[in-house]
Design a protein around this motif. Structure first.
Motif, PDB file in Angstrom:
ATOM      1  N   ILE A 292      11.647  65.353 -21.618  1.00 28.13           N
ATOM      2  CA  ILE A 292      12.776  66.026 -20.876  1.00 28.13           C
ATOM      3  C   ILE A 292      12.563  65.587 -18.561  1.00 28.13           C
ATOM      4  CG2 ILE A 292      13.063  67.854 -19.854  1.00 28.13           C
ATOM      5  CD1 ILE A 292      12.353  68.092 -22.676  1.00 28.13           C
ATOM      6  N   LYS A 293      11.267  65.925 -18.288  1.00 31.38           N
ATOM      7  CA  LYS A 293      11.155  65.515 -16.382  1.00 31.38           C
ATOM      8  C   LYS A 293      11.770  64.451 -16.239  1.00 31.38           C
ATOM      9  CE  LYS A 293       7.236  67.715 -15.012  1.00 31.38           C
ATOM     10  NZ  LYS A 293       5.810  67.825 -15.082  1.00 31.38           N
ATOM     11  N   ASN A 294      11.350  63.134 -16.475  1.00 30.55           N
ATOM     12  CA  ASN A 294      11.863  62.068 -16.455  1.00 30.55           C
ATOM     13  C   ASN A 294      13.192  61.520 -16.247  1.00 30.55           C
ATOM     14  OD1 ASN A 294       9.544  60.586 -15.283  1.00 30.55           O
ATOM     15  ND2 ASN A 294       8.653  60.303 -17.211  1.00 30.55           N
ATOM     16  N   THR A 295      14.032  61.817 -17.806  1.00 32.33           N
ATOM     17  CA  THR A 295      15.337  61.950 -18.664  1.00 32.33           C
ATOM     18  C   THR A 295      15.578  62.223 -16.387  1.00 32.33           C
ATOM     19  OG1 THR A 295      15.251  61.667 -20.340  1.00 32.33           O
ATOM     20  CG2 THR A 295      17.176  62.645 -19.630  1.00 32.33           C
ATOM     21  N   ILE A 296      15.797  64.320 -16.505  1.00 30.41           N
ATOM     22  CA  ILE A 296      16.193  64.899 -15.464  1.00 30.41           C
ATOM     23  C   ILE A 296      15.668  63.481 -13.876  1.00 30.41           C
ATOM     24  CG2 ILE A 296      15.963  66.620 -13.865  1.00 30.41           C
ATOM     25  CD1 ILE A 296      15.066  68.137 -16.326  1.00 30.41           C
ATOM     26  N   LEU A 297      14.579  63.142 -13.475  1.00 28.29           N
ATOM     27  CA  LEU A 297      14.689  62.348 -12.567  1.00 28.29           C
ATOM     28  C   LEU A 297      15.071  61.580 -12.646  1.00 28.29           C
ATOM     29  CD1 LEU A 297      12.632  61.682  -9.796  1.00 28.29           C
ATOM     30  CD2 LEU A 297      11.222  60.291 -11.665  1.00 28.29           C
ATOM     31  N   ALA A 298      15.583  60.507 -13.519  1.00 28.47           N
ATOM     32  CA  ALA A 298      16.564  59.463 -14.287  1.00 28.47           C
ATOM     33  C   ALA A 298      18.100  59.871 -13.942  1.00 28.47           C
ATOM     34  CB  ALA A 298      16.516  58.884 -15.647  1.00 28.47           C
ATOM     35  N   ILE A 299      18.399  61.148 -13.857  1.00 32.98           N
ATOM     36  CA  ILE A 299      19.933  61.540 -13.808  1.00 32.98           C
ATOM     37  C   ILE A 299      19.874  61.571 -12.066  1.00 32.98           C
ATOM     38  CG2 ILE A 299      21.657  63.302 -13.689  1.00 32.98           C
ATOM     39  CD1 ILE A 299      20.260  63.772 -16.410  1.00 32.98           C
ATOM     40  N   LYS A 300      18.959  62.172 -11.261  1.00 36.79           N
ATOM     41  CA  LYS A 300      19.086  62.004  -9.954  1.00 36.79           C
ATOM     42  C   LYS A 300      18.641  60.873  -9.193  1.00 36.79           C
ATOM     43  CE  LYS A 300      17.394  67.175 -10.124  1.00 36.79           C
ATOM     44  NZ  LYS A 300      15.756  67.475  -9.758  1.00 36.79           N
TER      45      LYS A 300
ATOM     46  N   ILE B 219      19.616  57.616 -10.430  1.00 34.47           N
ATOM     47  CA  ILE B 219      20.596  56.642 -10.477  1.00 34.47           C
ATOM     48  C   ILE B 219      21.864  57.547 -10.003  1.00 34.47           C
ATOM     49  CG2 ILE B 219      21.739  55.599 -12.722  1.00 34.47           C
ATOM     50  CD1 ILE B 219      19.550  54.505 -13.056  1.00 34.47           C
ATOM     51  N   ARG B 220      22.194  58.749 -10.053  1.00 32.17           N
ATOM     52  CA  ARG B 220      23.060  58.687  -9.771  1.00 32.17           C
ATOM     53  C   ARG B 220      23.213  58.581  -8.112  1.00 32.17           C
ATOM     54  NH1 ARG B 220      25.109  65.469 -10.258  1.00 32.17           N
ATOM     55  NH2 ARG B 220      23.245  64.667 -11.286  1.00 32.17           N
ATOM     56  N   LYS B 221      22.529  58.889  -7.514  1.00 30.91           N
ATOM     57  CA  LYS B 221      22.164  58.156  -5.708  1.00 30.91           C
ATOM     58  C   LYS B 221      22.346  57.056  -5.393  1.00 30.91           C
ATOM     59  CE  LYS B 221      18.553  58.734  -2.378  1.00 30.91           C
ATOM     60  NZ  LYS B 221      16.994  58.981  -2.009  1.00 30.91           N
ATOM     61  N   GLU B 222      21.248  56.208  -6.806  1.00 26.77           N
ATOM     62  CA  GLU B 222      21.356  54.698  -6.014  1.00 26.77           C
ATOM     63  C   GLU B 222      22.939  54.250  -6.923  1.00 26.77           C
ATOM     64  OE1 GLU B 222      19.347  53.021  -4.477  1.00 26.77           O
ATOM     65  OE2 GLU B 222      17.429  54.953  -3.876  1.00 26.77           O
ATOM     66  N   ARG B 223      23.129  54.256  -7.682  1.00 28.45           N
ATOM     67  CA  ARG B 223      23.973  52.942  -8.635  1.00 28.45           C
ATOM     68  C   ARG B 223      22.999  51.884  -8.499  1.00 28.45           C
ATOM     69  NH1 ARG B 223      28.584  57.053 -10.146  1.00 28.45           N
ATOM     70  NH2 ARG B 223      27.637  58.420  -9.479  1.00 28.45           N
ATOM     71  N   PRO B 224      22.562  51.441  -9.489  1.00 24.32           N
ATOM     72  CA  PRO B 224      22.323  50.218  -9.798  1.00 24.32           C
ATOM     73  C   PRO B 224      22.893  49.529 -10.412  1.00 24.32           C
ATOM     74  CG  PRO B 224      20.431  51.550 -10.944  1.00 24.32           C
ATOM     75  CD  PRO B 224      21.399  52.487 -10.012  1.00 24.32           C
ATOM     76  N   ASP B 225      23.219  48.401 -10.317  1.00 25.24           N
ATOM     77  CA  ASP B 225      24.248  47.547 -11.131  1.00 25.24           C
ATOM     78  C   ASP B 225      23.087  46.803 -12.380  1.00 25.24           C
ATOM     79  OD1 ASP B 225      26.529  47.049  -9.523  1.00 25.24           O
ATOM     80  OD2 ASP B 225      24.569  46.396  -7.759  1.00 25.24           O
TER      81      ASP B 225
ATOM     82  N   TYR C  15      19.043  54.671 -20.975  1.00 31.28           N
ATOM     83  CA  TYR C  15      19.709  55.609 -21.579  1.00 31.28           C
ATOM     84  C   TYR C  15      20.908  56.270 -20.029  1.00 31.28           C
ATOM     85  CZ  TYR C  15      19.106  54.374 -26.043  1.00 31.28           C
ATOM     86  OH  TYR C  15      18.725  54.175 -27.771  1.00 31.28           O
ATOM     87  N   VAL C  16      20.464  56.887 -19.401  1.00 25.99           N
ATOM     88  CA  VAL C  16      20.610  57.178 -18.005  1.00 25.99           C
ATOM     89  C   VAL C  16      21.668  56.512 -17.443  1.00 25.99           C
ATOM     90  CG1 VAL C  16      20.793  58.936 -15.948  1.00 25.99           C
ATOM     91  CG2 VAL C  16      20.217  58.850 -17.936  1.00 25.99           C
ATOM     92  N   GLY C  17      21.336  55.034 -17.133  1.00 25.52           N
ATOM     93  CA  GLY C  17      21.768  53.558 -16.439  1.00 25.52           C
ATOM     94  C   GLY C  17      22.552  53.365 -17.105  1.00 25.52           C
TER      95      GLY C  17
END
Length: 149
Positions: free
Chosen positions: A62-70, A72-78, A93-95
């Motif tokens: 759960i904590k890493n999913t919230i972190l992933a959202i933050k 991925i949204r900030k960095e927008r990796p290809d 999954y977030v990516g």
């Protein structure tokens, strides 16, 4: 191209470090545990620390999913690349939702049996790489590129 390299510290990070030649000239960042080996190997890199222990931990997921959202949204990796372990799952999954291409490399020590992380991300990867021909029986759409060690 911006690349996110995500994985546990220790052997998974060492595995990913073997891809450094591929990363030359690419904007990149890493997601891993805040441990001594990671700090040492990635001292010159942009790093985000994730939560651990991750193995079979709903709380860390759960904590890493919230972190992933933050992140991925900030960095927008290809592109997101991982060889595991569990921290890869929320980032993949977030990516995917954010349109990143996903490449998973099943770890070298798996010759004929899947990992839990591999099973979880296999359905959504754009490229699933194995290092042993035998693993193509486990992951039918995988490609074998041989060892990266």
């Amino acid at each position: 191209m911006k690349v996110c390299m995500v994985g546990s510290s220790g052997g998974h990070l060492t595995h990913l470090m073997m891809l450094k030649p591929f990363l030359e000239g690419k904007e990149r960042f890493w997601v891993t545990f805040d441990k001594e080996d990671a700090r040492s190997q990635l001292s010159e890199e942009k790093v985000y620390n994730c939560f651990f222990p991750t193995n079979r931990s709903i709380k860390a997921l759960i904590k890493n999913t919230i972190l992933a959202i933050k992140i991925i949204r900030k960095e927008r990796p290809d592109l997101i690349v991982s060889s595991g372990a569990a921290v890869a799952v929320p980032f993949f999954y977030v990516g995917k939702v954010y349109g990143a291409k996903l490449v998973y490399i099943e770890v070298f020590d798996r010759i004929n049996k899947s990992t839990i992380t591999g099973k979880m991300v296999y359905p959504i990867t754009d490229l699933f790489i194995v290092e042993w021909e035998e693993m193509k029986r486990v992951y039918r759409k995988a490609i074998n590129l041989g060892s990266i060690f």
